[in-house]
Design an enzyme around this catalytic site. Structure first.
Site, mmCIF file in Angstrom:
data_model
loop_
_atom_site.group_PDB
_atom_site.id
_atom_site.type_symbol
_atom_site.label_atom_id
_atom_site.label_comp_id
_atom_site.label_asym_id
_atom_site.label_seq_id
_atom_site.Cartn_x
_atom_site.Cartn_y
_atom_site.Cartn_z
ATOM 1 N N ASN A 9 0.899 -1.193 0.034
ATOM 2 C CA ASN A 9 -0.029 -0.106 0.085
ATOM 3 C C ASN A 9 0.696 1.464 0.045
ATOM 4 O O ASN A 9 1.328 1.562 1.024
ATOM 5 C CB ASN A 9 -1.113 -0.148 1.225
ATOM 6 C CG ASN A 9 -1.889 1.271 1.388
ATOM 7 O OD1 ASN A 9 -1.616 2.212 0.860
ATOM 8 N ND2 ASN A 9 -3.093 0.813 1.946
ATOM 9 N N LYS A 12 0.299 3.907 2.467
ATOM 10 C CA LYS A 12 0.533 3.763 4.030
ATOM 11 C C LYS A 12 1.710 3.984 3.723
ATOM 12 O O LYS A 12 2.387 4.461 4.931
ATOM 13 C CB LYS A 12 0.471 2.187 4.428
ATOM 14 C CG LYS A 12 -0.883 1.647 4.709
ATOM 15 C CD LYS A 12 -0.598 0.279 5.229
ATOM 16 C CE LYS A 12 -1.955 -0.303 5.896
ATOM 17 N NZ LYS A 12 -1.851 -1.696 6.390
ATOM 18 N N ASP A 69 -1.132 -3.136 10.762
ATOM 19 C CA ASP A 69 -2.419 -3.721 10.604
ATOM 20 C C ASP A 69 -3.361 -2.797 10.945
ATOM 21 O O ASP A 69 -3.508 -2.577 12.172
ATOM 22 C CB ASP A 69 -2.791 -5.134 11.209
ATOM 23 C CG ASP A 69 -3.632 -5.899 10.382
ATOM 24 O OD1 ASP A 69 -3.669 -5.992 9.119
ATOM 25 O OD2 ASP A 69 -4.555 -6.273 11.040
ATOM 26 N N SER A 70 -4.439 -2.544 10.294
ATOM 27 C CA SER A 70 -5.350 -1.328 10.805
ATOM 28 C C SER A 70 -6.902 -1.837 10.128
ATOM 29 O O SER A 70 -7.035 -2.626 9.339
ATOM 30 C CB SER A 70 -4.959 -0.144 10.299
ATOM 31 O OG SER A 70 -4.537 -0.197 8.718
ATOM 32 N N TYR A 153 -12.069 3.570 3.897
ATOM 33 C CA TYR A 153 -13.234 4.201 4.543
ATOM 34 C C TYR A 153 -13.135 5.618 4.826
ATOM 35 O O TYR A 153 -14.129 5.882 5.560
ATOM 36 C CB TYR A 153 -13.649 3.167 5.532
ATOM 37 C CG TYR A 153 -13.699 1.770 5.454
ATOM 38 C CD1 TYR A 153 -15.074 1.312 4.955
ATOM 39 C CD2 TYR A 153 -12.594 0.856 5.615
ATOM 40 C CE1 TYR A 153 -15.112 -0.123 4.879
ATOM 41 C CE2 TYR A 153 -12.917 -0.524 5.118
ATOM 42 C CZ TYR A 153 -14.079 -1.075 4.921
ATOM 43 O OH TYR A 153 -14.306 -2.437 4.640
ATOM 44 N N LYS A 174 -4.931 14.872 8.602
ATOM 45 C CA LYS A 174 -5.104 13.564 8.884
ATOM 46 C C LYS A 174 -4.027 12.892 9.677
ATOM 47 O O LYS A 174 -4.351 12.098 10.848
ATOM 48 C CB LYS A 174 -5.204 12.715 7.705
ATOM 49 C CG LYS A 174 -5.617 11.173 7.985
ATOM 50 C CD LYS A 174 -5.732 10.459 6.584
ATOM 51 C CE LYS A 174 -5.887 8.695 6.873
ATOM 52 N NZ LYS A 174 -6.069 7.922 6.128
#
Ligand code: IMP
Length: 198
Positions: A9, A12, A69-70, A153, A174
């Site tokens: 990702n 990330k 890990d989220s 999301y 963010k």
């Protein structure tokens, strides 16, 4: 110090690099050093999955590996999608938009819309020791998507105490309040205590 990120990702990678670069920590994607493994996320907690991913990539790379890990935990859905956030809806959902549309449909008529993003970070070193952190960001599921930034999301996650979704925030905004931003900053402290950085 160089860490390999056990993930494909790129978003990330950017969020982690933005926060850790001032420490002189360089993070590279596993693909950049020729590692192409997809670790099965068989854990039942974010922490277990972060460890599984970092351990596998550390072994393959022979250098320290970091994994996050989220996921999104929704109270009215008994914690779903949780550790299944990336695969929510299985084959029925082909992308992030279909996954959050499914979640919005499941939330129809629910009064309690409280939710949180959780990020669990694990760094595994070649000698086997680990440095970990876990943080969350509280919020609520909106009734419809809003915003173009971020990923996953973000368009349906309203940040607690605000009227905006995470997708309506800039990257810097963010990073200041997000689960991952907080977990990376906590991780930085733990790395210092571990002696891996000064
Ligand atoms: P992982 O790669 O297994 O950790 O997947 C985490 C999943 O949780 C992602 O694919 C997203 O769907 C969701 N997720 C995690 N962090 C975020 C975030 O910061 N914004 C939006 N969605 C996120």
């Amino acid at each position: 110090m160089k860490l390999v990120l056990a993930s494909k990702n790129k978003k990330k990678l950017k969020e982690m690099t933005d926060i850790l670069q001032h420490l002189g920590v360089e993070i590279v994607l596993q693909s950049e050093i020729g590692i192409d493994i997809d670790v099965e996320e068989t854990g039942t907690t974010f922490a277990e999955n972060a460890f599984l991913k970092a351990e596998a990539v550390c072994k393959a790379a022979g250098m320290p590996a970091i994994a996050d890990d989220s996921g999104l935990v929704v109270d009215a859905l008994d914690g779903r999608p949780g550790v299944y956030s990336a695969r929510y809806g299985g084959d029925k959902c082909a992308d992030d938009i279909q996954r959050y549309e499914l979640l919005l449909a499941e939330m129809e008529g629910k009064e309690n819309r409280s939710a949180r993003f959780v990020s669990s970070i694990c760094c595994v070193f070649p000698d086997g020791h680990t440095v970990t952190s876990e943080e969350c960001c509280e919020g609520y599921i909106t009734c419809s998507p809003a915003g173009e930034n971020g990923f996953g999301y973000d368009p349906i996650f309203g940040v607690a105490g605000t009227e905006v979704t995470m997708a309506q925030m800039t990257e810097d905004e963010k990073n200041l309040i997000s689960h991952r931003g907080k977990a990376i900053r906590a991780f930085e402290e733990k790395l210092r205590k571990d002696g891996a950085i000064c």
